[in-house]
Write a protein that holds these residues in place. Structure first.
Motif, PDB file in Angstrom:
ATOM      1  N   TRP A   1     -16.523  11.805  -7.069  1.00  0.00           N
ATOM      2  CA  TRP A   1     -15.493  12.168  -8.032  1.00  0.00           C
ATOM      3  C   TRP A   1     -14.226  12.499  -7.274  1.00  0.00           C
ATOM      4  CZ3 TRP A   1     -15.741  12.056 -13.334  1.00  0.00           C
ATOM      5  CH2 TRP A   1     -16.984  11.753 -13.869  1.00  0.00           C
ATOM      6  N   ALA A   2     -13.080  12.089  -7.807  1.00  0.00           N
ATOM      7  CA  ALA A   2     -11.818  12.290  -7.081  1.00  0.00           C
ATOM      8  C   ALA A   2     -10.655  12.567  -8.028  1.00  0.00           C
ATOM      9  CB  ALA A   2     -11.496  11.045  -6.259  1.00  0.00           C
ATOM     10  N   VAL A   3      -9.679  13.315  -7.504  1.00  0.00           N
ATOM     11  CA  VAL A   3      -8.367  13.464  -8.123  1.00  0.00           C
ATOM     12  C   VAL A   3      -7.357  13.008  -7.091  1.00  0.00           C
ATOM     13  CG1 VAL A   3      -6.616  15.073  -8.988  1.00  0.00           C
ATOM     14  CG2 VAL A   3      -9.016  15.394  -9.614  1.00  0.00           C
ATOM     15  N   ASP A   4      -6.638  11.954  -7.419  1.00  0.00           N
ATOM     16  CA  ASP A   4      -5.578  11.435  -6.552  1.00  0.00           C
ATOM     17  C   ASP A   4      -4.298  11.433  -7.372  1.00  0.00           C
ATOM     18  OD1 ASP A   4      -3.715  10.058  -5.077  1.00  0.00           O
ATOM     19  OD2 ASP A   4      -4.923   8.263  -4.814  1.00  0.00           O
ATOM     20  N   ASN A   5      -3.553  12.506  -7.292  1.00  0.00           N
ATOM     21  CA  ASN A   5      -2.308  12.625  -8.048  1.00  0.00           C
ATOM     22  C   ASN A   5      -1.102  12.649  -7.111  1.00  0.00           C
ATOM     23  OD1 ASN A   5      -0.942  12.751 -10.471  1.00  0.00           O
ATOM     24  ND2 ASN A   5      -0.865  14.987 -10.477  1.00  0.00           N
ATOM     25  N   ASP A   6      -1.240  11.989  -5.959  1.00  0.00           N
ATOM     26  CA  ASP A   6      -0.184  11.941  -4.950  1.00  0.00           C
ATOM     27  C   ASP A   6       0.203  10.486  -4.737  1.00  0.00           C
ATOM     28  OD1 ASP A   6       1.379  11.992  -2.608  1.00  0.00           O
ATOM     29  OD2 ASP A   6       0.301  13.736  -1.848  1.00  0.00           O
ATOM     30  N   THR A   7       1.418  10.144  -5.084  1.00  0.00           N
ATOM     31  CA  THR A   7       1.865   8.754  -4.979  1.00  0.00           C
ATOM     32  C   THR A   7       1.996   8.283  -3.529  1.00  0.00           C
ATOM     33  OG1 THR A   7       4.177   9.425  -5.103  1.00  0.00           O
ATOM     34  CG2 THR A   7       3.089   8.834  -7.179  1.00  0.00           C
ATOM     35  N   ALA A   8       1.913   9.190  -2.566  1.00  0.00           N
ATOM     36  CA  ALA A   8       2.077   8.824  -1.161  1.00  0.00           C
ATOM     37  C   ALA A   8       0.786   8.310  -0.526  1.00  0.00           C
ATOM     38  CB  ALA A   8       2.591  10.023  -0.358  1.00  0.00           C
ATOM     39  N   GLY A   9      -0.376   8.553  -1.143  1.00  0.00           N
ATOM     40  CA  GLY A   9      -1.628   8.149  -0.520  1.00  0.00           C
ATOM     41  C   GLY A   9      -2.644   7.658  -1.520  1.00  0.00           C
ATOM     42  N   ARG A  10      -3.681   7.045  -0.978  1.00  0.00           N
ATOM     43  CA  ARG A  10      -4.807   6.580  -1.781  1.00  0.00           C
ATOM     44  C   ARG A  10      -5.997   6.433  -0.846  1.00  0.00           C
ATOM     45  NH1 ARG A  10      -2.979   0.310  -2.753  1.00  0.00           N
ATOM     46  NH2 ARG A  10      -3.027  -0.290  -0.574  1.00  0.00           N
ATOM     47  N   PHE A  11      -7.178   6.243  -1.414  1.00  0.00           N
ATOM     48  CA  PHE A  11      -8.343   5.984  -0.570  1.00  0.00           C
ATOM     49  C   PHE A  11      -9.305   5.065  -1.286  1.00  0.00           C
ATOM     50  CE2 PHE A  11      -9.842   9.752  -2.877  1.00  0.00           C
ATOM     51  CZ  PHE A  11     -11.181   9.479  -3.105  1.00  0.00           C
ATOM     52  N   ARG A  12     -10.279   4.580  -0.516  1.00  0.00           N
ATOM     53  CA  ARG A  12     -11.334   3.764  -1.094  1.00  0.00           C
ATOM     54  C   ARG A  12     -12.670   4.164  -0.480  1.00  0.00           C
ATOM     55  NH1 ARG A  12     -10.501  -2.407   1.056  1.00  0.00           N
ATOM     56  NH2 ARG A  12      -9.923  -1.943   3.202  1.00  0.00           N
ATOM     57  N   LEU A  13     -13.741   3.795  -1.172  1.00  0.00           N
ATOM     58  CA  LEU A  13     -15.096   4.103  -0.728  1.00  0.00           C
ATOM     59  C   LEU A  13     -15.577   3.040   0.247  1.00  0.00           C
ATOM     60  CD1 LEU A  13     -16.785   5.105  -4.114  1.00  0.00           C
ATOM     61  CD2 LEU A  13     -15.443   6.518  -2.550  1.00  0.00           C
ATOM     62  N   CYS A  14     -16.360   3.477   1.228  1.00  0.00           N
ATOM     63  CA  CYS A  14     -16.858   2.578   2.253  1.00  0.00           C
ATOM     64  C   CYS A  14     -18.289   2.950   2.618  1.00  0.00           C
ATOM     65  CB  CYS A  14     -15.997   2.680   3.513  1.00  0.00           C
ATOM     66  SG  CYS A  14     -14.229   2.580   3.208  1.00  0.00           S
ATOM     67  N   LEU A  15     -19.036   1.964   3.121  1.00  0.00           N
ATOM     68  CA  LEU A  15     -20.396   2.175   3.608  1.00  0.00           C
ATOM     69  C   LEU A  15     -20.508   1.551   4.988  1.00  0.00           C
ATOM     70  CD1 LEU A  15     -22.284   1.252   0.331  1.00  0.00           C
ATOM     71  CD2 LEU A  15     -22.224   3.514   1.386  1.00  0.00           C
ATOM     72  N   GLU A  16     -21.186   2.252   5.902  1.00  0.00           N
ATOM     73  CA  GLU A  16     -21.419   1.703   7.234  1.00  0.00           C
ATOM     74  C   GLU A  16     -22.923   1.695   7.491  1.00  0.00           C
ATOM     75  OE1 GLU A  16     -19.700   1.818  11.741  1.00  0.00           O
ATOM     76  OE2 GLU A  16     -19.412   3.602  10.517  1.00  0.00           O
ATOM     77  N   PHE A  17     -23.436   0.520   7.886  1.00  0.00           N
ATOM     78  CA  PHE A  17     -24.857   0.333   8.157  1.00  0.00           C
ATOM     79  C   PHE A  17     -25.086   0.344   9.666  1.00  0.00           C
ATOM     80  CE2 PHE A  17     -24.025  -1.367   3.996  1.00  0.00           C
ATOM     81  CZ  PHE A  17     -25.092  -0.894   3.255  1.00  0.00           C
TER      82      PHE A  17
ATOM     83  N   TYR B   1     -16.148  -2.260   2.731  1.00  0.00           N
ATOM     84  CA  TYR B   1     -15.066  -1.528   2.088  1.00  0.00           C
ATOM     85  C   TYR B   1     -14.918  -1.971   0.644  1.00  0.00           C
ATOM     86  CZ  TYR B   1     -13.786  -0.624   6.930  1.00  0.00           C
ATOM     87  OH  TYR B   1     -13.808  -0.239   8.244  1.00  0.00           O
ATOM     88  N   SER B   2     -14.899  -1.018  -0.266  1.00  0.00           N
ATOM     89  CA  SER B   2     -14.665  -1.327  -1.670  1.00  0.00           C
ATOM     90  C   SER B   2     -13.286  -1.948  -1.820  1.00  0.00           C
ATOM     91  CB  SER B   2     -14.747  -0.045  -2.495  1.00  0.00           C
ATOM     92  OG  SER B   2     -14.291  -0.264  -3.801  1.00  0.00           O
TER      93      SER B   2
END
Length: 161
Positions: free
Chosen positions: A77-93, A105-106
């Motif tokens: 769950w996330a709140v991203d209310n900053d126009t300067a940044g963003r992120f994405r979900l990732c998995l490493e095997f 990378y999603s």
């Protein structure tokens, strides 16, 4: 590997901070702290602040067992209310010797909103997999980058089936 488990994936444990217990940072411009400022459930969430245009990552410390072909599903769950940044979900095997086999990378990024949003990403484990770790990759948004960005996360979950 880091000695960790999944007991603090709701960010409810106090104690070590930056990063919170059971998490690992990769990036010297990232601050990751549990906070009472924003929480999806329980009393605490995690505040992520980064001050560089270079990618910053927050990993779970626990390497979860997985075998080739099993689905690994990362929910957050996330709140991203900053126009300067963003992120994405990732998995490493990883292999059974903890060597990285593959990072996935999603293609979906967080969207600016003051409301909590559920994110998820699922990937089948590649051949040779023995462990999987979830992480978030934090980015600047070139058009809006003002030198820092802040997002909140909570209720981290990685399920292997």
């Amino acid at each position: 590997p880091v000695d960790a488990d999944d007991s603090n994936w709701g960010f409810e444990e106090g104690g070590p901070n930056n990063p919170p217990a059971d998490f690992v940072k990769d990036g010297d411009a990232l601050t990751a702290e549990w906070t009472t400022e924003m929480a999806h459930s329980g009393n605490n969430g995690c505040k992520l602040t980064w001050t560089s245009g270079d990618n910053q990552d927050l990993f779970q410390g626990y390497f979860k067992p997985v075998t080739a072909g099993q689905m690994a599903t990362f929910d957050l769950w996330a709140v991203d209310n900053d126009t300067a940044g963003r992120f994405r979900l990732c998995l490493e095997f990883y292999s059974d010797t903890y060597l990285s086999l593959k990072k996935e990378y999603s293609s979906a990024y967080t969207q600016d909103s003051a409301d909590w949003a559920q994110l998820n990403y699922a990937v089948a484990a590649p051949d040779g997999s023995a462990y999987v770790r979830a992480f978030v990759r934090l980015y600047d948004v070139v058009e809006g980058w003002d030198g820092d960005a802040v997002v909140f996360i909570d209720d981290w979950s990685l399920v292997v089936e």
